[in-house]
Design an enzyme around this catalytic site. Structure first.
Site, short mmCIF file in Angstrom:
data_model
loop_
_atom_site.label_atom_id
_atom_site.label_comp_id
_atom_site.label_asym_id
_atom_site.label_seq_id
_atom_site.Cartn_x
_atom_site.Cartn_y
_atom_site.Cartn_z
N GLU A 99 -1.93 -9.50 -0.91
CA GLU A 99 -3.36 -9.67 -0.70
C GLU A 99 -4.13 -9.61 -2.02
O GLU A 99 -5.09 -10.37 -2.23
CB GLU A 99 -3.86 -8.60 0.27
CG GLU A 99 -3.32 -8.80 1.69
CD GLU A 99 -3.68 -7.67 2.62
OE1 GLU A 99 -4.50 -7.88 3.53
OE2 GLU A 99 -3.15 -6.55 2.44
N GLY A 116 -0.33 -5.27 0.65
CA GLY A 116 -1.53 -5.23 -0.17
C GLY A 116 -1.36 -5.90 -1.51
O GLY A 116 -2.33 -6.39 -2.10
N ALA A 132 0.84 -1.19 0.00
CA ALA A 132 0.00 0.00 0.00
C ALA A 132 0.88 1.25 0.00
O ALA A 132 2.08 1.18 0.26
CB ALA A 132 -0.92 0.00 1.22
N GLU A 140 3.46 -6.12 7.24
CA GLU A 140 2.77 -5.06 7.97
C GLU A 140 3.21 -4.95 9.43
O GLU A 140 3.13 -3.87 10.03
CB GLU A 140 1.26 -5.28 7.90
CG GLU A 140 0.63 -4.97 6.55
CD GLU A 140 0.65 -6.15 5.59
OE1 GLU A 140 0.01 -6.06 4.54
OE2 GLU A 140 1.32 -7.16 5.91
#
Length: 259
Positions: A114, A111, A66, A134
């Site tokens: 993901e 992300g 992200a 993260e």
């Protein structure tokens, strides 16, 4: 006119969605999410599209995570809302009645990992790296990563990756069952196309039903996704998260204190 933040091309009934921020290692931000959401709708709705590939622009990354700079201004409610927004877009990919494949070329972190896991299956170039780092920011994955990684590789391996923040290479990802095929980077898209060419001549309703039936194995309880989003929002307000984000942006090691 399509935004150049994501490139979109359709050939032989296969859509190729290319996240196009190579200078930012294709990091996910609000604009990327908005455009990705719209293009997934396009894939689902257009009758001339039978399947799709999601990949990243450039030589280094699929999606390296992200856009961390956007986290600094988030409080708990807005952080939870951001996580739910990402989860809903990735749910749309996972629930698509048309096969959507991730072609992972380089880093798929945070992300990006993901996003790859939300696709129906994954192909990786031999230089691909996967991870959920993260914890280094004082956070946990917020876009479904805690749930899908567990589904794909099991609880023990998932907790190790989440708690260490370590990356795994393409061969390890293959051995874990995270990816279906590992190929030379130059062959990545052609390999994905060759698989989808086989899918595209099958009965579309049967393909859609197969996706739906397989997905039911994991749809009995969605509470884990809600818990993930809530914890993501709560962690954003901790001193450790503020330290982790600032350390990342300042390119220095973080010093966590458990508060």
């Amino acid at each position: 006119m399509l935004s150049d933040i994501i490139l979109f091309d359709v050939q032989d009934h296969i859509a190729v969605i290319t996240i196009n921020r190579p200078d930012k290692l294709n990091a996910l931000n609000k604009s990327v999410f908005d455009e990705l959401d719209r293009l997934v709708d396009t894939v689902i709705e257009r009758p001339d599209i039978r399947s799709a590939i999601i990949t990243g622009a450039g030589e280094k990354a699929f999606v390296a995570g992200a856009d961390i700079g956007e986290f600094s201004s988030l409080d708990s409610p807005s952080g939870e809302a951001l996580a739910r927004r990402g989860q809903l877009i990735f749910d749309k990919i996972e629930s698509s009645p048309k096969i959507i494949v991730a072609a992972v070329n380089g880093y798929a972190l945070g992300g990006g990992c993901e996003l790859a896991m939300a696709c129906h299956f994954r192909l990786a170039s031999d230089n691909a790296k996967f991870g959920q780092p993260e914890v280094n920011l004082g956070l946990l994955p917020g876009y479904g990563g805690t749930q899908r990684l567990t589904q794909l590789i099991g609880k023990g391996r998932t907790i190790e990756l989440l708690a260490t923040g370590n990356m795994i290479d393409a061969l390890t990802a293959f051995n874990y069952g995270l990816v279906n095929h590992v190929v030379d980077r130059s062959e990545l898209i052609s390999k994905a196309r060759s698989i989808l060419a086989v899918v595209n001549v099958k009965a579309p309703l049967a393909v859609a039903a197969s996706i739906k039936a397989a997905q039911q194995a994991y749809d009995a309880d969605k509470a884990g996704y809600l818990t993930e989003a809530r914890l993501f929002g709560e962690l954003l307000q901790t001193a450790d998260c503020k330290e982790g984000v600032n350390a990342f942006l300042e390119k220095r090691p973080a010093v966590f204190k458990g508060s």
